[in-house]
Design an enzyme around this catalytic site. Structure first.
Site, short mmCIF file in Angstrom:
data_model
loop_
_atom_site.label_atom_id
_atom_site.label_comp_id
_atom_site.label_asym_id
_atom_site.label_seq_id
_atom_site.Cartn_x
_atom_site.Cartn_y
_atom_site.Cartn_z
N SER A 119 -7.57 6.56 2.58
CA SER A 119 -7.03 7.07 1.32
C SER A 119 -7.72 6.46 0.10
O SER A 119 -7.86 7.14 -0.93
CB SER A 119 -5.52 6.83 1.24
OG SER A 119 -5.21 5.48 1.47
N HIS A 160 -5.33 2.94 -3.19
CA HIS A 160 -5.44 4.21 -3.91
C HIS A 160 -5.99 3.98 -5.32
O HIS A 160 -6.95 4.62 -5.75
CB HIS A 160 -4.07 4.88 -4.03
CG HIS A 160 -3.53 5.37 -2.73
ND1 HIS A 160 -2.28 5.93 -2.63
CD2 HIS A 160 -4.05 5.38 -1.49
CE1 HIS A 160 -2.07 6.27 -1.36
NE2 HIS A 160 -3.12 5.94 -0.66
#
Length: 297
Positions: free
Chosen positions: A205, A262
């Site tokens: 991610s 992230h």
């Protein structure tokens, strides 16, 4: 996407579009100032597209030319590796590791997490980043947590964005550029997550958000580069990041989310995208076979 041709903005390209779709040639037209730019999804279809364009220029693109002869279409895997081999290979590696974890889960995880893990009694005792990972010569651990996924939804969600954004980078700027982004994003997002005090984490991610930031910034600063991010997709990705930061993701069953990865990945992608957009025009070729300016490898 692969830049193939620039055409006057007022030219009627509908017959050409119909012929391209009839021959299963994935493409997209974009507007750049007073021009239309033709992009191909698969660079290997360049010669077939060029033949249709030549017929169209000569006014010989009749109904018979818009009907493709039946042919055996390549498999989904073959198409993926033909369009973006590095992105497809990265997805294949992540899937293979995920499947291997089914049979040797602890061993795979312990080999790929950011620091070595020892099990003492009922406790997991993590090693040290400096003395074990760096001084111990296990440098791969700085990158490999990105290859770990702990559930099918985790894997599918991450691989979807690797393909969507990674294919764009690879098609426009080459596999080397994509490889650099993946390595740098994996490094910084993994370190960002580690320094929050977490050692058992994984997932692509952080790389996904780096690719998002990179592609989005280039699409805005270089509109004719071939990069494209729908506005609602950008809103969704940023909204998801904020949502998980609130802790609600864990509350509704998504588990612990690597929020720092992230954010770290997104910042890395924006920085790399800003530098790339200063002197990169996207690259590509025209139908005459001459290279245009850019970073194509």
């Amino acid at each position: 996407m692969y830049k193939l041709l620039e055409l006057p903005g007022d030219l009627d390209t509908r017959p050409l579009r119909q012929a391209l779709w009839a021959h299963h040639i994935g493409h997209r037209f974009t507007q750049q100032e007073n021009q239309q730019v033709l992009w191909l999804a698969d660079p290997e279809q360049r010669d077939e597209a060029a033949r249709l364009i030549e017929l169209w220029h000569r006014g010989e693109l009749d109904a018979s030319a818009t009907r493709a002869a039946p042919r055996r279409r390549p498999s989904v895997t073959g198409q993926a590796f033909g369009q973006a081999p590095f992105a497809a290979g990265l997805i294949a590696v992540c899937v293979a590791i995920f499947l291997a974890m089914t049979f040797a889960g602890d061993a795979i995880v312990r080999a790929l997490v950011i620091v070595p893990l020892d099990v003492v009694g009922q406790r997991i005792v993590p090693g040290d980043l400096v003395t074990d990972t760096l001084a111990g010569g296990q440098i791969w651990r700085l990158f490999t947590p990105a290859l770990l996924h702990f559930g099918w939804m985790h894997l599918i969600f991450n691989m979807l964005w690797v393909w969507y954004f990674g294919r764009q980078v690879e098609s426009v700027q080459g596999w080397r550029r994509l490889g650099v982004i993946v390595l740098v994003a994996a490094l910084f997002s993994n370190l960002a997550q580690y320094f929050t005090g977490t050692v058992l984490f994984g997932g692509m991610s952080g790389v996904d958000y780096a690719l998002l930031g990179y592609v989005w910034l280039l699409s805005r600063r270089r509109p004719g580069s071939g990069f494209f991010v729908p506005q609602m997709l950008m809103v969704f990705m940023l909204g998801w990041m904020v949502f998980t930061m609130t802790g609600l993701g864990d509350a509704v069953g998504f588990g612990n989310v690597a929020n720092e990865a992230h954010l770290g990945g997104l910042l890395v992608g924006l920085v790399m995208g800003w530098f790339a957009s200063r002197n990169a025009s996207g690259g590509g070729h025209d139908v005459s076979g001459e290279s245009s300016s850019g970073d194509n490898q």
